[in-house]
Design an enzyme around this catalytic site. Structure first.
Site, PDB file in Angstrom:
ATOM      1  N   SER A 118     -11.225   1.535   5.369  1.00 12.46           N
ATOM      2  CA  SER A 118     -11.275   2.257   4.097  1.00 12.46           C
ATOM      3  C   SER A 118     -11.744   1.306   2.996  1.00 12.46           C
ATOM      4  CB  SER A 118      -9.898   2.812   3.762  1.00 12.46           C
ATOM      5  OG  SER A 118      -8.947   1.765   3.736  1.00 12.46           O
ATOM      6  N   HIS A 172      -9.366   4.009  -1.006  1.00 14.92           N
ATOM      7  CA  HIS A 172      -8.006   3.476  -0.870  1.00 14.92           C
ATOM      8  C   HIS A 172      -7.672   2.549  -2.051  1.00 14.92           C
ATOM      9  CE1 HIS A 172      -4.355   2.015   0.759  1.00 14.92           C
ATOM     10  NE2 HIS A 172      -4.806   1.075   1.557  1.00 14.92           N
ATOM     11  N   LYS A 180     -10.269   6.760   4.244  1.00 17.07           N
ATOM     12  CA  LYS A 180     -11.594   6.317   4.669  1.00 17.07           C
ATOM     13  C   LYS A 180     -12.694   6.780   3.714  1.00 17.07           C
ATOM     14  CE  LYS A 180     -14.701   4.483   7.006  1.00 17.07           C
ATOM     15  NZ  LYS A 180     -15.296   4.289   5.672  1.00 17.07           N
ATOM     16  N   CYS A 205       0.825  -1.220   0.000  1.00 11.95           N
ATOM     17  CA  CYS A 205       0.000   0.000   0.000  1.00 11.95           C
ATOM     18  C   CYS A 205       0.851   1.259   0.000  1.00 11.95           C
ATOM     19  CB  CYS A 205      -0.938   0.022   1.195  1.00 11.95           C
ATOM     20  SG  CYS A 205      -1.837  -1.508   1.418  1.00 11.95           S
TER      21      CYS A 205
END
Lengths: 135, 397
Positions: B217, B342, B338, B93
């Site tokens: 998220s 994401h 959120k 990520c």
């Protein structure tokens, strides 16, 4: 798929008997085993057989399982603090999720981890269950 | 020379001269290459340039979800730039910020003058269980994932222990989510553009106890891009360039269970401290913080590790309203992970583009009052790769 056999076979000592290491320099007990001690960066040492006893450090239940685990859901996973020091990630078994608590004494058992379909591997390894009172 | 020291004198100062982003959401008619091109072309138009020397792509799951590796060449060719140097950067990520840092190093080191960085992720091209398994591949395959652990579960394990050790309840985390959704409501590129109440947060369904729906998220498609060049050339392109004051990346153990303290993001502390040192500032000088609120617990841990709160006190900033747009340290000013969404490998680039919008005075209804210094922090996995950047609109070196 057959090529993947070696990937799991080489972890048999860890999956079936919790074989880690003891650092010859700082004497920390290490699991999973590594080539280098994560704490003192010296070459990690001889095999160390963990007792399989520990307590629940944290836990959760999985409802949305990743591919390969769908048929097991819901299942409980935990961080278990082994008696000898390290934390280990594993499923809990022989217990209802609602009955799990932080600090609960648990012990290692060997269970089926995952099945890779009709022609794939069946993986076995450690899970943890509540310690039997009379044990 | 000691490892980790910075020889600033040998490097060129670098600024952002163009930004672009696609809306975050489910882009059924746009593929990976289209999304990357959309953001890239917007950033190049914003910078007023029709050429770049190199392209760095932040992406995590193109191989797993779209069956597409070799993304650098694909996007360079698709964007009409066949021939330039192009490469994909992967750090779970944190891929977006990791790619940004590669672009920064290319320009700072003098290898390239004008560089494009694109974060792109296409998550809706496969079914949920496959995407969940792909995301879980950021964890330790032999010792975490083989036990059926998901990313939500790893965060849930951390969150439960955190609540246990510090005596916290779910209410303590609510304002992270409420704040993000309030800010997302005014971001036309956000996936969710509706405010939520504390009550909605408290009544949300369980995902992996104690994580409920509004702690987490959403997965999404999206792409965000910037154009970088040496600061001394920035004014030739742009009258609202944003200068990079600090940039640092650090690692921690891949597995949560291998950390001395699973409740402390060591890589966040290390990378933030390095970035502060480069910028000659401290946390008290940060005007706003685009942090990695993939889960509410990560927001709390990030605030603590970066020096904004004592250990165990991260949620106080949310409870006391200090994270709001008019608070002492606004976070997730355009909705955060959120509410903006994401799209994993693109997220770090969305954070940087949003910080640039704030510093350029272009954040619309969410515009902060005259911010000078913003920080972004992109977290890979459960905290194993963390990349921190500090940006300013003051171009004077």
């Amino acid at each position: 798929m057959t090529v993947e056999i070696a990937r799991h076979w080489r972890l048999n000592a860890q999956r079936y008997s919790l074989v880690g290491e003891e650092c010859p320099t700082c004497h920390d007990k290490i699991f999973p085993p590594r080539d280098v001690c994560p704490h003192c960066a010296e070459a990690a040492g001889p095999d160390f057989h963990f007792s399989g006893k520990g307590e629940v450090f944290s836990h959760t239940a999985i409802y949305n399982a990743p591919e390969g685990f769908e048929t097991q859901a819901p299942y409980t996973v935990a961080l278990v603090k082994l008696k000898e020091g390290p934390l280990i990630t594993a499923q809990l078994t022989d217990v209802q999720n609602d009955d799990v608590q932080i600090g609960m004494p648990v012990e290692m058992v060997t269970r089926k981890l995952a099945e890779q379909g009709d022609e794939g591997l069946i993986l076995y390894g450690y899970k943890f269950r509540p310690q039997l009172a009379a044990a | 020379m000691q490892g980790g020291e910075i020889i600033r004198g040998l490097m060129r100062d670098v600024s952002i001269i163009g930004i672009g982003q696609t809306p975050v959401g489910e882009h059924w008619s746009r593929s990976l290459r289209h999304l990357a091109y959309d953001a890239l072309s917007l950033a190049m138009r914003d910078a007023g340039t029709d050429r770049v020397d190199a392209l760095y792509l932040g992406n995590m799951l193109s191989g797993e979800i779209s069956g597409q590796a070799h993304l650098g060449a694909l996007v360079a060719d698709f964007a009409g730039m066949r021939g330039i140097e192009a490469v994909k950067v992967e750090a779970a990520c944190a891929s977006g910020a990791a790619a940004f840092r590669q672009g920064l190093m290319g320009v700072a080191g003098g290898y390239q003058d004008v560089v494009a960085v694109v974060g792109v992720e296409k998550m809706t091209d496969d079914v949920g269980s496959k995407v969940t398994a792909g995301l879980a591949s950021a964890a330790d395959a032999d010792y975490e994932t083989v036990h059926g652990v998901t990313f939500v579960a790893l965060n849930a394990l951390i969150m439960r222990r955190y609540m246990y050790e510090y005596g916290l309840s779910k209410e303590d985390f609510a304002n992270f989510s409420v704040n993000a959704h309030a800010n997302g409501a005014n971001n036309p590129n956000a996936m969710f553009q509706r405010a939520i109440s504390q009550d909605t947060f408290m009544k949300a369904g369980v995902v992996a106890d104690p994580i409920t729906l509004f702690d987490a998220s959403p997965m999404a498609d999206g792409a965000a891009a910037v154009i970088l060049c040496p600061t001394e050339l920035a004014r030739e392109f742009s009258d609202n360039a944003v200068r990079i004051l600090g940039s640092a990346a650090a690692t921690d153990s891949l597995a949560v269970h291998d950390r001395k303290n699973p409740l402390w993001l060591q890589a966040a502390e290390t990378s933030a401290q390095k970035a502060y040192k480069q910028a000659h500032i401290g946390p008290q000088d940060i005007d706003f913080f685009e942090l990695h609120d993939a889960f509410t617990i990560m927001a709390a841990l990030s605030l603590e590790a970066c020096g904004f709160a004592e250990p165990g006190q991260g949620t106080r900033l949310a409870v006391d309203g200090e994270i709001a747009l008019d608070g002492r340290l606004p976070i997730a000013t355009m909705g955060g992970l959120k509410a903006r969404g994401h799209p994993v490998g693109a997220t770090g680039m969305y954070q940087i583009v949003e910080a640039a919008l704030q510093l350029r005075g272009q954040a619309g209804k969410n515009q902060l009052a005259g911010p000078r210094i913003g920080m972004t922090q992109n977290i890979g996995g459960s905290g194993a790769t963390i990349v921190t950047h500090i940006l300013t609109n003051n171009l004077n070196q």
